[in-house]
Write a protein that holds these residues in place. Structure first.
Motif, mmCIF file in Angstrom:
data_model
loop_
_atom_site.group_PDB
_atom_site.id
_atom_site.type_symbol
_atom_site.label_atom_id
_atom_site.label_comp_id
_atom_site.label_asym_id
_atom_site.label_seq_id
_atom_site.Cartn_x
_atom_site.Cartn_y
_atom_site.Cartn_z
ATOM 1 N N LEU A 52 4.668 -8.741 9.400
ATOM 2 C CA LEU A 52 3.779 -7.991 8.811
ATOM 3 C C LEU A 52 4.373 -6.507 8.310
ATOM 4 N N SER A 53 5.356 -5.884 9.023
ATOM 5 C CA SER A 53 5.756 -4.716 8.395
ATOM 6 C C SER A 53 6.521 -4.844 7.147
ATOM 7 N N TYR A 54 7.086 -6.258 6.674
ATOM 8 C CA TYR A 54 7.539 -6.464 5.577
ATOM 9 C C TYR A 54 6.653 -6.352 4.487
ATOM 10 N N ILE A 55 5.445 -7.077 4.569
ATOM 11 C CA ILE A 55 4.463 -7.267 3.835
ATOM 12 C C ILE A 55 3.863 -6.058 3.593
ATOM 13 N N ASP A 56 3.805 -5.008 4.496
ATOM 14 C CA ASP A 56 3.329 -3.778 4.125
ATOM 15 C C ASP A 56 4.224 -2.863 3.453
ATOM 16 N N VAL A 57 5.453 -3.113 3.647
ATOM 17 C CA VAL A 57 6.237 -2.151 2.555
ATOM 18 C C VAL A 57 5.978 -2.683 1.010
ATOM 19 N N VAL A 58 6.050 -3.778 0.929
ATOM 20 C CA VAL A 58 5.803 -4.590 -0.352
ATOM 21 C C VAL A 58 4.498 -4.046 -0.937
ATOM 22 N N VAL A 59 3.525 -4.495 -0.340
ATOM 23 C CA VAL A 59 2.164 -4.041 -0.911
ATOM 24 C C VAL A 59 2.117 -2.493 -1.086
ATOM 25 N N GLN A 60 2.604 -1.579 -0.318
ATOM 26 C CA GLN A 60 2.585 -0.311 -0.595
ATOM 27 C C GLN A 60 3.367 0.292 -1.820
ATOM 28 N N ASP A 112 -4.058 4.910 6.764
ATOM 29 C CA ASP A 112 -5.114 3.880 7.201
ATOM 30 C C ASP A 112 -5.657 3.001 6.210
ATOM 31 N N TRP A 113 -6.018 3.718 5.186
ATOM 32 C CA TRP A 113 -6.353 3.100 3.971
ATOM 33 C C TRP A 113 -5.540 1.819 3.497
ATOM 34 N N GLN A 114 -4.126 2.120 3.402
ATOM 35 C CA GLN A 114 -3.086 1.119 3.009
ATOM 36 C C GLN A 114 -3.171 0.047 4.031
ATOM 37 N N ARG A 115 -3.190 0.207 5.325
ATOM 38 C CA ARG A 115 -3.331 -0.802 6.348
ATOM 39 C C ARG A 115 -4.675 -1.646 6.014
ATOM 40 N N ASN A 168 9.002 -0.813 -3.653
ATOM 41 C CA ASN A 168 8.928 0.215 -3.029
ATOM 42 C C ASN A 168 9.880 1.179 -3.017
ATOM 43 N N ARG A 169 9.942 2.274 -3.906
ATOM 44 C CA ARG A 169 10.967 3.207 -4.195
ATOM 45 C C ARG A 169 11.491 3.734 -2.720
ATOM 46 N N ALA A 170 10.882 3.887 -1.864
ATOM 47 C CA ALA A 170 11.223 4.570 -0.596
ATOM 48 C C ALA A 170 12.227 3.625 0.136
ATOM 49 N N THR A 171 12.419 2.449 -0.169
ATOM 50 C CA THR A 171 13.406 1.415 0.533
ATOM 51 C C THR A 171 14.735 1.333 -0.271
ATOM 52 N N HIS A 172 14.833 2.282 -1.458
ATOM 53 C CA HIS A 172 16.213 2.475 -2.033
ATOM 54 C C HIS A 172 16.265 3.782 -2.937
ATOM 55 N N SER A 173 17.335 3.829 -3.480
ATOM 56 C CA SER A 173 17.744 5.228 -4.202
ATOM 57 C C SER A 173 18.234 4.731 -5.525
ATOM 58 N N TYR A 174 18.038 3.630 -6.001
ATOM 59 C CA TYR A 174 18.452 3.069 -7.387
ATOM 60 C C TYR A 174 17.746 3.968 -8.405
ATOM 61 N N LEU A 203 0.996 -0.754 -4.555
ATOM 62 C CA LEU A 203 -0.061 0.194 -4.771
ATOM 63 C C LEU A 203 0.351 1.315 -5.340
ATOM 64 N N ASP A 204 1.605 2.051 -4.816
ATOM 65 C CA ASP A 204 2.135 3.250 -5.672
ATOM 66 C C ASP A 204 2.534 2.941 -6.891
ATOM 67 N N VAL A 205 3.102 1.849 -7.401
ATOM 68 C CA VAL A 205 3.453 1.728 -8.786
ATOM 69 C C VAL A 205 2.480 1.125 -9.628
ATOM 70 N N PHE A 206 1.848 0.121 -9.519
ATOM 71 C CA PHE A 206 0.603 -0.535 -10.200
ATOM 72 C C PHE A 206 -0.644 -0.313 -9.785
ATOM 73 N N GLY A 207 -0.841 0.574 -8.576
ATOM 74 C CA GLY A 207 -2.509 0.717 -8.220
ATOM 75 C C GLY A 207 -2.774 -0.559 -7.565
ATOM 76 N N GLU A 208 -4.291 -0.503 -7.368
ATOM 77 C CA GLU A 208 -4.772 -1.486 -6.405
ATOM 78 C C GLU A 208 -4.913 -2.729 -7.473
ATOM 79 N N ALA A 209 -5.228 -2.704 -8.628
ATOM 80 C CA ALA A 209 -5.027 -3.999 -9.504
ATOM 81 C C ALA A 209 -3.879 -4.764 -9.414
#
Length: 186
Positions: A116-124, A166-169, A14-20, A127-133
């Motif tokens: 669950l907030s950690y899982i949410d960040v990871v899955v988000q 809401d969709w991501q949740r 999740n690129r929102a968690t870092h600036s590398y 979804l952003d990088v690799f899509g639903e698949a």
């Protein structure tokens, strides 16, 4: 270049968690994700372990090879050069990966749950990088979904939590149901 890149397979996707800089999708062969607890932290997090599997993630640059900040973020993990196949953008790449040492790893339990907030960040991130698949592959290539999961969404305890749509949740909740995960109240 191995001394200047890392392979992220969890929250670092999740690129929102870092600036590398220089992030790019990658596939790491010979490893799988696993939920673990370590005595160095009060909660359970993702780690990796050798397995006959491939996992998606991100390769990113560590500016000037200065690992101090990332080592601090990943302080419960040991950093290892990747000696298995790592493909990024269609070519082989070299990097480092963080893993909880087996001597410090234990299964998550009710006193050391997954947030669950950690899982949410990871899955988000997936979804952003690799899509639903790709997010589906994350669930399929992660071991230990029987770990207790603490629903902390109303008051996130994970320091890098991100707001979800809401969709991501709904996506996260549906996939957790699919893997028979047990989500308990905070």
């Amino acid at each position: 270049m191995r001394d200047r890149q890392f392979f992220g397979y969890g929250s670092l996707v999740n690129r929102a968690t870092h600036s590398y800089p220089g992030t790019r999708p990658a596939i790491l062969g010979g490893w799988r994700r696993v939920w673990v607890h370590t005595h160095l932290r009060s909660l359970a997090y993702l780690s990796v372990e050798p397995a006959d599997c491939e996992i998606d993630g991100l390769v990113a640059e560590v500016p000037d090879g200065d690992w101090a900040a990332l080592d601090d973020r990943e302080r419960a993990y040991d950093r290892h050069p990747i000696s298995t196949t790592l493909h990024a953008c269609g070519s082989n790449a070299e990097a480092q990966v963080y893993a909880v040492p087996p001597s410090h790893a234990a299964l998550p339990d009710v006193t050391h749950p997954v947030l669950l907030s950690y899982i949410d960040v990871v899955v988000q991130g997936f979804l952003d990088v690799f899509g639903e698949a790709g997010a589906d592959r994350f669930f399929a290539t992660t071991s230990g979904w029987q770990a207790p999961i603490l629903n902390d969404r109303t008051a996130p305890r994970y320091s890098r939590h991100q707001p979800l749509t809401d969709w991501q949740r709904g996506y996260v909740d549906a996939r957790l149901t699919d893997v028979s995960a047990q989500v308990g109240a905070a």
